[in-house]
Design an enzyme around this catalytic site. Structure first.
Site, short mmCIF file in Angstrom:
data_model
loop_
_atom_site.label_atom_id
_atom_site.label_comp_id
_atom_site.label_asym_id
_atom_site.label_seq_id
_atom_site.Cartn_x
_atom_site.Cartn_y
_atom_site.Cartn_z
N HIS A 119 45.70 30.40 89.50
CA HIS A 119 46.75 29.61 90.13
C HIS A 119 46.19 28.62 91.12
O HIS A 119 46.76 27.54 91.33
CB HIS A 119 47.76 30.56 90.81
CG HIS A 119 48.73 31.15 89.85
ND1 HIS A 119 49.26 32.41 89.99
CD2 HIS A 119 49.26 30.66 88.71
CE1 HIS A 119 50.09 32.66 89.01
NE2 HIS A 119 50.10 31.61 88.21
N ARG A 142 64.28 20.66 85.30
CA ARG A 142 64.19 22.11 85.07
C ARG A 142 65.00 22.83 86.16
O ARG A 142 64.47 23.25 87.18
CB ARG A 142 62.73 22.55 85.11
CG ARG A 142 61.86 21.92 84.02
CD ARG A 142 60.44 22.48 84.12
NE ARG A 142 59.58 22.01 83.06
CZ ARG A 142 58.75 20.97 83.17
NH1 ARG A 142 58.72 20.27 84.31
NH2 ARG A 142 57.99 20.61 82.17
N ARG A 175 68.57 20.29 82.34
CA ARG A 175 68.55 21.44 81.43
C ARG A 175 69.21 22.61 82.14
O ARG A 175 68.86 22.95 83.26
CB ARG A 175 67.11 21.81 81.05
CG ARG A 175 67.05 23.04 80.13
CD ARG A 175 65.64 23.30 79.64
NE ARG A 175 64.73 23.74 80.69
CZ ARG A 175 63.42 23.87 80.53
NH1 ARG A 175 62.85 23.57 79.37
NH2 ARG A 175 62.66 24.28 81.52
N GLU A 212 64.02 23.51 69.90
CA GLU A 212 62.82 24.26 70.29
C GLU A 212 62.38 25.27 69.24
O GLU A 212 61.35 25.92 69.41
CB GLU A 212 63.09 25.02 71.59
CG GLU A 212 63.44 24.12 72.76
CD GLU A 212 63.80 24.92 73.98
OE1 GLU A 212 62.90 25.21 74.80
OE2 GLU A 212 64.99 25.28 74.13
N ASN A 231 56.67 22.43 73.35
CA ASN A 231 55.89 23.61 73.73
C ASN A 231 56.37 24.84 72.95
O ASN A 231 55.58 25.53 72.31
CB ASN A 231 56.02 23.87 75.24
CG ASN A 231 55.49 22.72 76.07
OD1 ASN A 231 54.89 21.79 75.56
ND2 ASN A 231 55.71 22.78 77.37
N ASP A 232 57.67 25.09 73.02
CA ASP A 232 58.21 26.24 72.29
C ASP A 232 58.25 25.98 70.79
O ASP A 232 57.99 26.88 69.99
CB ASP A 232 59.62 26.58 72.79
CG ASP A 232 59.57 27.54 73.99
OD1 ASP A 232 58.57 28.28 74.10
OD2 ASP A 232 60.51 27.53 74.79
N ARG A 278 51.86 31.04 73.32
CA ARG A 278 51.08 30.06 74.09
C ARG A 278 50.60 30.61 75.43
O ARG A 278 49.82 29.96 76.12
CB ARG A 278 51.88 28.77 74.28
CG ARG A 278 53.21 28.91 74.99
CD ARG A 278 53.99 27.60 74.87
NE ARG A 278 55.35 27.69 75.38
CZ ARG A 278 55.71 27.29 76.60
NH1 ARG A 278 54.81 26.78 77.41
NH2 ARG A 278 56.96 27.39 77.00
N CYS A 292 60.46 16.15 75.18
CA CYS A 292 60.22 16.48 76.59
C CYS A 292 59.11 17.51 76.77
O CYS A 292 58.82 17.90 77.89
CB CYS A 292 61.49 16.96 77.27
SG CYS A 292 62.13 18.52 76.61
#
Length: 545
Positions: free
Chosen positions: A188, A295, A331, A429, A452-453, A463, A500
């Protein structure tokens, strides 16, 4: 001259003087105690104080870096409530009869060692997070520990390791680069360094010698090298390379105010992905055409209960007002999978990525979604509003959310409240949604493709699993075909389609997306001008201008 290699984190070159960062070691003595209840009370008070500090760090990171990066401190807060970790500390106090700080230290070491021994690289990196939590508790209990950056000029920080907390609390204006002996590219701390645009190297073999303090050095995060007291010719080469990088960035700055248009006249909207109201201001600064993904789940994290309608209304109003008529796509709540909140009482799942998440959660708890939609419709008076629902896979789900949205709107009007116009869209997605996108397009105003999904579900690759990285191919023809199919079906129905996910910022695909006639690319704030440059370079032999 001394040359040291390390793992690259982020990009860029830094030239400056080294600052040896040393932490004050906490005074940690093992004591046998007779009053275990008092020690437990001390620990519980320290845990409350740690939670308060983490809440402040979350807000600081959210405002200064972004909502997604601030999630790190939400994860730390969750660790403070982990029953296995807490039981280990309580058992040490009551059964081992030891003082609270020693019990915390031992539990932290044990859990960190367990994470470090795992094969998965992502889980290995969580070892540092456990140690960060334990160190915070020990510091609170003892009143000692930690370090500080005390320099009048910007420096290259040299340290054994840095915790996420230490990284965020440092003055970014004083940091030219970060070099650590430990750490990982998945930690992180590394994520924060990238988000703060600070060149960094981890896992270097540099010795932390006091005499290095103040020495001139060069960090090349592209090459993965640290040069201490470099030879004159190497220093000159580094200066030249940095000047070229600075010129490139200046060239990007010159693209502000220019159109996203190719040499043959094709254009595309370039929007930004954000996680907070402060991110919206950064998006404007980078000249984004709008917000393609707000988000909203970040409003639900780092707290003990869902945000109220009024709280959400004020935040959405601020974003709409800030964007001054530019489109803002919110979203709806996308909790589940890698984003969890305790107050919703979600059960542990074996495969959370394909579990009870996003729209599935909201349709099972309509009041949660109703509250959010009321805030969005009220705030929409102040801007160009759109809402999109994640993880939709069927017509039935679209009709359910549209029915709920209609009921919310009518309810607000009956109450005499002002409501704004809101476009309704869905995220594509899953392969299921892409394959029936011709049917779904008749129900909505737009599509936004979450690559991504879509990639992980199409390729059957988690992922989050670092071990699968060699098999993960976001350029896979199956993924690109599903994107093309979705865009074509959207246009046949007369609606717009954007992307996106991370692929939107992949400039090696920009021309392919324009060939597919994608209407909008929504990318991280820092990528807006990079993508504009890529668009303007299409069909040109030289660089875009």
């Amino acid at each position: 001259m001394i040359r040291v290699s390390g793992k690259c984190v982020g990009k860029g070159i830094a030239i400056g003087r080294l600052y040896l960062y040393e932490k004050e070691n906490a005074v940690l003595n093992k004591r046998l105690v007779e009053d275990e209840k008092s020690e437990l009370d001390r620990f519980e008070e320290a845990r409350k104080e740690a939670a308060r500090e983490l809440s402040e760090l979350y807000e600081k990171a959210r405002k200064e870096i972004g909502g997604e990066e601030a999630l790190i401190f939400e994860i730390h807060s969750m660790m403070l409530q982990d029953e296995s970790f807490l039981d280990s500390i309580r058992d040490a106090i009551f059964q081992g009869h030891v003082n609270a700080e020693y019990a915390v230290h031992q539990a932290g070491e044990s859990f960190a060692e367990a994470f470090a021994s795992m094969e998965d690289e992502y889980m290995k990196a969580r070892s540092a997070d456990v140690l960060d939590i334990a160190s915070r508790l020990v510091r609170i209990l003892t009143g000692f520990g930690g370090g500080s950056l005390d320099s009048a000029e910007p420096v290259i920080l040299l340290a054994e390791d840095l915790s996420p907390s230490e990284t965020v609390q440092m003055d970014k204006n004083k940091l030219l680069a970060i070099v650590t002996r430990k750490g990982s590219a998945n930690s992180h701390t590394a994520i924060l360094a990238r988000s703060m645009n600070i060149p960094a190297l981890v896992q270097t073999e540099v010795e932390l010698k006091p005499e290095y303090h103040g020495k001139r050095a060069v960090v090349d995060a592209g090459e993965g090298t640290l040069l201490i007291e470099p030879a004159e010719e190497l220093l000159e080469a580094a200066v030249k390379k940095k000047m070229e990088a600075d010129r490139y960035r200046s060239g990007l700055e010159e693209l502000k105010g220019k159109e996203n248009i190719t040499s043959d006249g094709r254009s595309v909207d370039i929007f930004a992905n954000i996680g907070s109201a402060s991110d919206a201001r950064l998006a404007l600064r980078e000249d984004a055409g709008g917000i393609g993904l707000f988000r909203s789940e970040f409003l639900y994290l780092g707290r003990g209960e869902p945000p109220s309608e009024e709280e959400q209304y004020e935040i959405y109003k601020e974003v709409f007002s800030c964007m001054a008529g530019k489109k803002v796509v919110i979203r709806t709540l996308d909790i589940g999978a890698d984003k969890q909140v305790d107050y919703l009482g979600l059960k542990t799942e074996e495969n959370p990525a394909m579990g009870f998440r996003a729209i599935r959660l909201c349709l099972s708890d309509p009041e949660l979604l109703r509250t959010q939609l009321r805030a969005i419709y009220r705030a929409a008076v102040y801007g160009n509003a759109a809402v999109m629902f994640p993880m939709i896979i069927s017509e039935v789900e679209i009709r359910q959310v549209k029915k709920l949205a209609g009921e919310v709107r009518e309810s607000l009007l009956r109450e005499g409240r002002a409501v704004g116009e809101v476009e309704i869209g869905i995220m594509i997605e899953t392969p299921a949604a892409a394959l029936i996108s011709d049917i779904l397009a008749g129900e909505v105003d737009f599509f936004s493709i979450g690559t991504n999904d879509l990639t992980q579900y199409t390729l059957a690759i988690d992922r989050q699993n670092e071990a699968l990285e060699p098999f993960y191919d976001p350029h896979h023809e199956a993924v690109l075909r599903l994107i093309r199919m979705t865009v074509e079906n959207a246009h046949r129905a007369g609606i717009w389609a954007g992307i996106c996910g991370e692929l939107a910022a992949d400039t090696s695909l920009t021309e392919a997306f324009l060939d597919m006639e994608v209407d909008e690319l929504s990318v991280s704030v820092s990528s807006v001008l990079e993508v504009r440059r890529a668009v303007r370079a299409i069909g040109q032999k030289g660089e875009a201008g």
